[in-house]
Design an enzyme around this catalytic site. Structure first.
Site, mmCIF file in Angstrom:
data_model
loop_
_atom_site.group_PDB
_atom_site.id
_atom_site.type_symbol
_atom_site.label_atom_id
_atom_site.label_comp_id
_atom_site.label_asym_id
_atom_site.label_seq_id
_atom_site.Cartn_x
_atom_site.Cartn_y
_atom_site.Cartn_z
ATOM 1 N N GLY A 93 0.826 -1.218 0.000
ATOM 2 C CA GLY A 93 0.000 0.000 0.000
ATOM 3 C C GLY A 93 0.851 1.255 0.000
ATOM 4 O O GLY A 93 0.550 2.230 -0.705
ATOM 5 N N TYR A 114 -7.208 -16.540 6.785
ATOM 6 C CA TYR A 114 -6.659 -15.608 5.793
ATOM 7 C C TYR A 114 -7.069 -16.003 4.370
ATOM 8 O O TYR A 114 -7.595 -15.170 3.620
ATOM 9 C CB TYR A 114 -5.141 -15.557 5.918
HETATM 10 N N1 LIG Z 1 2.804 -9.702 1.326
HETATM 11 C C1 LIG Z 1 2.318 -10.694 0.591
HETATM 12 O O1 LIG Z 1 3.008 -11.686 0.296
HETATM 13 C C2 LIG Z 1 0.890 -10.635 0.085
HETATM 14 C C3 LIG Z 1 0.475 -11.626 -0.806
HETATM 15 C C4 LIG Z 1 -0.835 -11.595 -1.297
HETATM 16 C C5 LIG Z 1 -1.699 -10.599 -0.883
HETATM 17 N N2 LIG Z 1 -1.273 -9.641 0.000
HETATM 18 C C6 LIG Z 1 -2.221 -8.602 0.415
HETATM 19 O O2 LIG Z 1 -1.673 -7.333 0.211
HETATM 20 C C7 LIG Z 1 -2.275 -6.401 1.116
HETATM 21 C C8 LIG Z 1 -1.195 -5.547 1.775
HETATM 22 O O3 LIG Z 1 -0.396 -6.389 2.580
HETATM 23 P P1 LIG Z 1 1.173 -6.158 2.845
HETATM 24 O O4 LIG Z 1 1.840 -7.426 2.525
HETATM 25 O O5 LIG Z 1 1.621 -4.891 2.226
HETATM 26 O O6 LIG Z 1 1.158 -6.066 4.443
HETATM 27 P P2 LIG Z 1 1.507 -4.885 5.462
HETATM 28 O O7 LIG Z 1 2.819 -4.279 5.138
HETATM 29 O O8 LIG Z 1 1.316 -5.471 6.819
HETATM 30 O O9 LIG Z 1 0.357 -3.828 5.194
HETATM 31 C C9 LIG Z 1 -0.912 -3.999 5.746
HETATM 32 C C10 LIG Z 1 -1.520 -2.650 5.984
HETATM 33 O O10 LIG Z 1 -2.829 -2.856 6.533
HETATM 34 C C11 LIG Z 1 -3.017 -1.951 7.606
HETATM 35 N N3 LIG Z 1 -3.973 -2.523 8.550
HETATM 36 C C12 LIG Z 1 -3.861 -3.675 9.255
HETATM 37 N N4 LIG Z 1 -4.928 -3.829 10.066
HETATM 38 C C13 LIG Z 1 -5.725 -2.741 9.848
HETATM 39 C C14 LIG Z 1 -6.960 -2.319 10.391
HETATM 40 N N5 LIG Z 1 -7.594 -3.010 11.349
HETATM 41 N N6 LIG Z 1 -7.501 -1.162 9.947
HETATM 42 C C15 LIG Z 1 -6.865 -0.418 9.012
HETATM 43 N N7 LIG Z 1 -5.693 -0.778 8.454
HETATM 44 C C16 LIG Z 1 -5.132 -1.922 8.879
HETATM 45 C C17 LIG Z 1 -1.622 -1.791 8.230
HETATM 46 O O11 LIG Z 1 -1.493 -0.544 8.918
HETATM 47 P P3 LIG Z 1 -1.801 -0.359 10.502
HETATM 48 O O12 LIG Z 1 -1.205 -1.527 11.213
HETATM 49 O O13 LIG Z 1 -1.193 0.963 10.848
HETATM 50 O O14 LIG Z 1 -3.293 -0.314 10.631
HETATM 51 C C18 LIG Z 1 -0.743 -1.789 6.995
HETATM 52 O O15 LIG Z 1 -0.644 -0.500 6.459
HETATM 53 C C19 LIG Z 1 -3.107 -7.231 2.079
HETATM 54 O O16 LIG Z 1 -4.462 -7.179 1.693
HETATM 55 C C20 LIG Z 1 -2.559 -8.632 1.897
HETATM 56 O O17 LIG Z 1 -3.514 -9.631 2.193
HETATM 57 C C21 LIG Z 1 0.010 -9.633 0.481
#
Ligand SMILES: NC(=O)c1ccc[n+]([C@@H]2O[C@H](COP(=O)([O-])OP(=O)(O)OC[C@H]3O[C@@H](n4cnc5c(N)ncnc54)[C@H](OP(=O)(O)O)[C@@H]3O)[C@@H](O)[C@H]2O)c1
Length: 319
Positions: free
Chosen positions: A16, A179
């Site tokens: 993001g 998840y």
């Molecule tokens: N990394 C991977 O391998 C992967 C693979 C497939 C899909 N994805 C998807 O990609 C998306 C982004 O993930 P990422 O890997 O970039 O993880 P990340 O770095 O942990 O980012 C997740 C974001 O979600 C926010 N968040 C978490 N809980 C929240 C809540 N209750 N309310 C509002 N915001 C919330 C976090 O900020 P705060 O904690 O400050 O709220 C953080 O900015 C997710 O939907 C994930 O499922 C990731």
């Protein structure tokens, strides 16, 4: 013409944050919405300094709380934010025992699906008023049981069990199952929303709001593993990002936050996608349009999830 503000949930970290950076670089107004306000403020400062775009800001939002989501939507109205795109990116994955949202739903389901569902319901009129607009739902390749992911296969018997325990039988909570199940919900939500918006658009001869789903691929090093054990986190944070940087050119399903964030931003920015809606853009196809899982096209389940989500959020169906 699409020049209005893009709301990126979870824009202070990982994919993001990289997406927000690209959007700002392209001159779009960006609003980051996450819980950790200090991390969001730091992200805003970094992006503003790097891009020179002064129209980057943040607001607090907890997608695990209906109260917080409603308060957030009221502020968007009060501030008259010229919202023209919504990137439903925030996501969580837990290990350990069952956790519930403040409204009593399993927390992965609550944040990854239900919170975004309610947020979209509350912001859709604003997006329509500023249309043409775009919505992008960040799902994952793990939604597809036909693709190997190292995660459990999705298994959703009924939505009540899903909302109560992430899909596991009572007493057998599995954070990874919760998840992958939440990511199936992302797909059903995306396709059902796209269908409903298109029906309404045709009936009203209105401007288009497109809705598409995105799979970033495996992106190690992001905050998604923050709940893992220290040893697992070390591998996720230190070892796997190096592997990803080496392999991403040859293996498209492995990526970096910068590369996936850039591809996510394209779904908001690319003029050639202005009329494209109800489609899936996965990393394994280098983010070209491709089919999602067979199950994700199940209209009856998508409708059932929609109705159940309305009920769980305590909102009435639109007439
Ligand atoms: N990394 C991977 O391998 C992967 C693979 C497939 C899909 N994805 C998807 O990609 C998306 C982004 O993930 P990422 O890997 O970039 O993880 P990340 O770095 O942990 O980012 C997740 C974001 O979600 C926010 N968040 C978490 N809980 C929240 C809540 N209750 N309310 C509002 N915001 C919330 C976090 O900020 P705060 O904690 O400050 O709220 C953080 O900015 C997710 O939907 C994930 O499922 C990731």
């Amino acid at each position: 013409m699409e020049r209005g503000t893009v709301l990126v949930t979870g824009g202070n970290s990982g994919i993001g944050l990289e997406c927000a950076r690209v959007l700002a670089r392209q001159g779009r107004g960006v609003l980051i919405a996450s819980r950790d306000r200090a991390a969001s403020a730091a992200a805003v400062e970094r992006i503003t300094t790097e891009t020179g775009n002064p129209n980057v800001s943040e607001m607090g939002l907890d997608l695990g709380s209906f109260y917080s989501i409603r308060r957030f939507a009221r502020r968007i109205e009060a501030d008259d934010v010229p919202l023209q795109a919504l990137v439903c990116n925030a996501g969580v994955q837990f290990s350990g025992g069952l956790r519930l949202s403040s409204d009593g739903f399993e927390l992965t389901f609550a944040v990854n699906h239900l919170g975004h569902f309610l947020l979209t319901q509350l912001l859709i009129d604003r997006l329509a008023a500023n249309a043409p607009s775009r919505i992008v739902v960040v799902a994952s390749g793990v939604h597809d049981p036909a693709r190997w992911s190292g995660m459990p296969k999705p298994a959703i018997a009924d939505f009540e069990t899903l909302a109560a325990s992430g899909g596991a039988r009572a007493g057998a909570y599995n954070g990874q199952l919760a998840y992958v199940n939440s990511k199936v919900c992302n797909m059903w939500f995306c396709y059902e929303l796209a269908r409903r918006i298109e029906e309404e658009r045709v009936a009203r001869n209105a401007e288009r709001i497109t809705v598409n789903a995105f799979d970033p691929g495996l992106v190690p090093g992001s905050g998604l593993a923050r709940d893992y054990s220290p040893a697992q986190r070390w591998i996720w944070d230190r070892v796997l990002p190096r592997v990803a940087r080496l392999l991403t050119g040859a293996v498209p399903s492995i990526s970096t936050a910068a590369k996936s964030g850039d591809a996510l931003a394209r779904l908001v920015l690319d003029p050639t996608l202005a009329q494209v809606s109800g489609k899936y853009f996965p990393s394994h196809r280098r983010w070209q349009e491709a089919p999602s899982s067979k199950e994700s096209y199940d209209l009856a389940r998508a409708r059932e999830l929609w109705d159940e989500s309305l009920r769980m959020c305590g909102i009435a169906a639109r007439g």
